[in-house]
Design a protein around this motif. Structure first.
Motif, PDB file in Angstrom:
ATOM      1  N   LEU A  11      12.991  23.724  39.871  1.00  0.00           N
ATOM      2  CA  LEU A  11      12.630  23.075  38.611  1.00  0.00           C
ATOM      3  C   LEU A  11      11.184  23.318  38.199  1.00  0.00           C
ATOM      4  N   GLN A  12      10.381  23.898  39.088  1.00  0.00           N
ATOM      5  CA  GLN A  12       8.967  24.160  38.811  1.00  0.00           C
ATOM      6  C   GLN A  12       8.801  24.881  37.474  1.00  0.00           C
ATOM      7  N   GLY A  13       8.055  24.268  36.560  1.00  0.00           N
ATOM      8  CA  GLY A  13       7.747  24.887  35.274  1.00  0.00           C
ATOM      9  C   GLY A  13       8.898  24.901  34.283  1.00  0.00           C
ATOM     10  N   GLU A  14       9.996  24.233  34.597  1.00  0.00           N
ATOM     11  CA  GLU A  14      11.180  24.260  33.731  1.00  0.00           C
ATOM     12  C   GLU A  14      11.248  23.035  32.817  1.00  0.00           C
ATOM     13  N   LYS A  15      12.038  23.169  31.768  1.00  0.00           N
ATOM     14  CA  LYS A  15      12.390  22.042  30.914  1.00  0.00           C
ATOM     15  C   LYS A  15      13.635  21.405  31.513  1.00  0.00           C
ATOM     16  N   VAL A  16      13.569  20.117  31.815  1.00  0.00           N
ATOM     17  CA  VAL A  16      14.647  19.432  32.519  1.00  0.00           C
ATOM     18  C   VAL A  16      15.055  18.192  31.728  1.00  0.00           C
ATOM     19  N   VAL A  17      16.350  18.044  31.523  1.00  0.00           N
ATOM     20  CA  VAL A  17      16.883  16.830  30.912  1.00  0.00           C
ATOM     21  C   VAL A  17      17.393  15.940  32.031  1.00  0.00           C
ATOM     22  N   LEU A  18      16.851  14.744  32.120  1.00  0.00           N
ATOM     23  CA  LEU A  18      17.285  13.762  33.101  1.00  0.00           C
ATOM     24  C   LEU A  18      18.254  12.825  32.389  1.00  0.00           C
ATOM     25  N   TYR A  19      19.523  12.916  32.748  1.00  0.00           N
ATOM     26  CA  TYR A  19      20.548  12.077  32.129  1.00  0.00           C
ATOM     27  C   TYR A  19      20.679  10.781  32.910  1.00  0.00           C
ATOM     28  N   SER A  20      20.820   9.686  32.197  1.00  0.00           N
ATOM     29  CA  SER A  20      20.947   8.384  32.834  1.00  0.00           C
ATOM     30  C   SER A  20      22.024   7.563  32.153  1.00  0.00           C
ATOM     31  N   ASP A  21      22.820   6.849  32.975  1.00  0.00           N
ATOM     32  CA  ASP A  21      23.802   5.921  32.415  1.00  0.00           C
ATOM     33  C   ASP A  21      23.365   4.480  32.648  1.00  0.00           C
ATOM     34  N   ASN A  22      22.113   4.311  33.049  1.00  0.00           N
ATOM     35  CA  ASN A  22      21.546   2.985  33.277  1.00  0.00           C
ATOM     36  C   ASN A  22      20.482   2.751  32.214  1.00  0.00           C
ATOM     37  N   VAL A  43       9.198   4.741  38.548  1.00  0.00           N
ATOM     38  CA  VAL A  43       8.910   5.422  37.275  1.00  0.00           C
ATOM     39  C   VAL A  43       7.621   6.234  37.401  1.00  0.00           C
ATOM     40  N   HIS A  44       6.617   5.636  38.011  1.00  0.00           N
ATOM     41  CA  HIS A  44       5.352   6.348  38.215  1.00  0.00           C
ATOM     42  C   HIS A  44       5.570   7.609  39.048  1.00  0.00           C
ATOM     43  N   GLU A  45       6.373   7.497  40.108  1.00  0.00           N
ATOM     44  CA  GLU A  45       6.634   8.648  40.973  1.00  0.00           C
ATOM     45  C   GLU A  45       7.389   9.747  40.233  1.00  0.00           C
ATOM     46  N   ILE A  46       8.335   9.369  39.390  1.00  0.00           N
ATOM     47  CA  ILE A  46       9.084  10.367  38.603  1.00  0.00           C
ATOM     48  C   ILE A  46       8.124  11.183  37.746  1.00  0.00           C
ATOM     49  N   TRP A  47       7.275  10.490  36.996  1.00  0.00           N
ATOM     50  CA  TRP A  47       6.366  11.200  36.093  1.00  0.00           C
ATOM     51  C   TRP A  47       5.262  11.942  36.850  1.00  0.00           C
ATOM     52  N   SER A  48       4.787  11.381  37.949  1.00  0.00           N
ATOM     53  CA  SER A  48       3.783  12.075  38.764  1.00  0.00           C
ATOM     54  C   SER A  48       4.364  13.347  39.367  1.00  0.00           C
ATOM     55  N   HIS A  49       5.597  13.249  39.845  1.00  0.00           N
ATOM     56  CA  HIS A  49       6.278  14.419  40.412  1.00  0.00           C
ATOM     57  C   HIS A  49       6.456  15.498  39.340  1.00  0.00           C
ATOM     58  N   ALA A  50       6.886  15.086  38.169  1.00  0.00           N
ATOM     59  CA  ALA A  50       7.054  16.046  37.063  1.00  0.00           C
ATOM     60  C   ALA A  50       5.725  16.724  36.739  1.00  0.00           C
ATOM     61  N   LEU A  51       4.646  15.962  36.704  1.00  0.00           N
ATOM     62  CA  LEU A  51       3.326  16.534  36.416  1.00  0.00           C
ATOM     63  C   LEU A  51       2.893  17.501  37.507  1.00  0.00           C
ATOM     64  N   HIS A  53       4.625  19.270  39.457  1.00  0.00           N
ATOM     65  CA  HIS A  53       5.459  20.471  39.519  1.00  0.00           C
ATOM     66  C   HIS A  53       5.648  21.122  38.148  1.00  0.00           C
ATOM     67  N   SER A  54       4.855  20.705  37.181  1.00  0.00           N
ATOM     68  CA  SER A  54       4.917  21.265  35.817  1.00  0.00           C
ATOM     69  C   SER A  54       6.341  21.218  35.258  1.00  0.00           C
ATOM     70  N   ILE A  55       7.034  20.118  35.517  1.00  0.00           N
ATOM     71  CA  ILE A  55       8.387  19.935  34.998  1.00  0.00           C
ATOM     72  C   ILE A  55       8.280  19.215  33.662  1.00  0.00           C
ATOM     73  N   HIS A  56       8.813  19.815  32.629  1.00  0.00           N
ATOM     74  CA  HIS A  56       8.820  19.212  31.292  1.00  0.00           C
ATOM     75  C   HIS A  56      10.072  18.348  31.204  1.00  0.00           C
ATOM     76  N   LEU A  57       9.885  17.055  31.395  1.00  0.00           N
ATOM     77  CA  LEU A  57      10.995  16.125  31.561  1.00  0.00           C
ATOM     78  C   LEU A  57      11.345  15.424  30.255  1.00  0.00           C
ATOM     79  N   TRP A  58      12.635  15.350  30.000  1.00  0.00           N
ATOM     80  CA  TRP A  58      13.174  14.629  28.847  1.00  0.00           C
ATOM     81  C   TRP A  58      14.255  13.690  29.360  1.00  0.00           C
ATOM     82  N   ILE A  59      14.249  12.442  28.885  1.00  0.00           N
ATOM     83  CA  ILE A  59      15.228  11.445  29.316  1.00  0.00           C
ATOM     84  C   ILE A  59      16.289  11.318  28.241  1.00  0.00           C
ATOM     85  N   GLU A  60      17.546  11.370  28.639  1.00  0.00           N
ATOM     86  CA  GLU A  60      18.658  11.318  27.681  1.00  0.00           C
ATOM     87  C   GLU A  60      19.743  10.389  28.199  1.00  0.00           C
ATOM     88  N   ARG A  61      20.372   9.696  27.305  1.00  0.00           N
ATOM     89  CA  ARG A  61      21.468   8.768  27.632  1.00  0.00           C
ATOM     90  C   ARG A  61      22.768   9.538  27.832  1.00  0.00           C
TER      91      ARG A  61
END
Length: 98
Positions: A11-22, A43-51, A53-61
């Motif tokens: 996932l390094q440097g990739e655009k990633v969609v994180l799907y959630s049903d919660n 939540v802090h760990e998710i965003w810190s990890h993304a930063l 690893h240069s992961i461009h994270l998007w949250i989607e339902r």
């Protein structure tokens, strides 16, 4: 978080969609914070990890009935067999809740 940790190299440097049903987890992650200390730490760990690893994270339902990870989380693996999925040892992130 387990998926982000397990697949960090891919996932390094990739655009990633994180799907959630919660909806609570989705809202807190999209907002970047939560009221509860433990959820806020996650939540802090998710965003810190993304930063880190240069992961461009998007949250989607995603509704639970369309969530591909719902069945395996309930120990039903037919969908994984149908997809010829390969097992991979999970990598757990270091999350400090002290």
């Amino acid at each position: 978080m387990v998926a982000l940790s397990t697949f960090s190299n891919e996932l390094q440097g990739e655009k990633v969609v994180l799907y959630s049903d919660n909806t609570g987890a989705e809202a807190a992650t999209a907002k970047g914070s939560a009221r509860a200390f433990d959820q806020n730490a996650l939540v802090h760990e998710i965003w810190s990890h993304a930063l880190r690893h240069s992961i461009h994270l998007w949250i989607e339902r995603v509704p639970s009935k369309f969530n591909i990870s719902d069945s395996p989380s309930r120990f039903r693996y037919k969908i994984l067999d149908d997809l010829n999925a390969k097992w991979r040892k999970p990598v757990m992130a270091d999350i400090y809740l002290d």
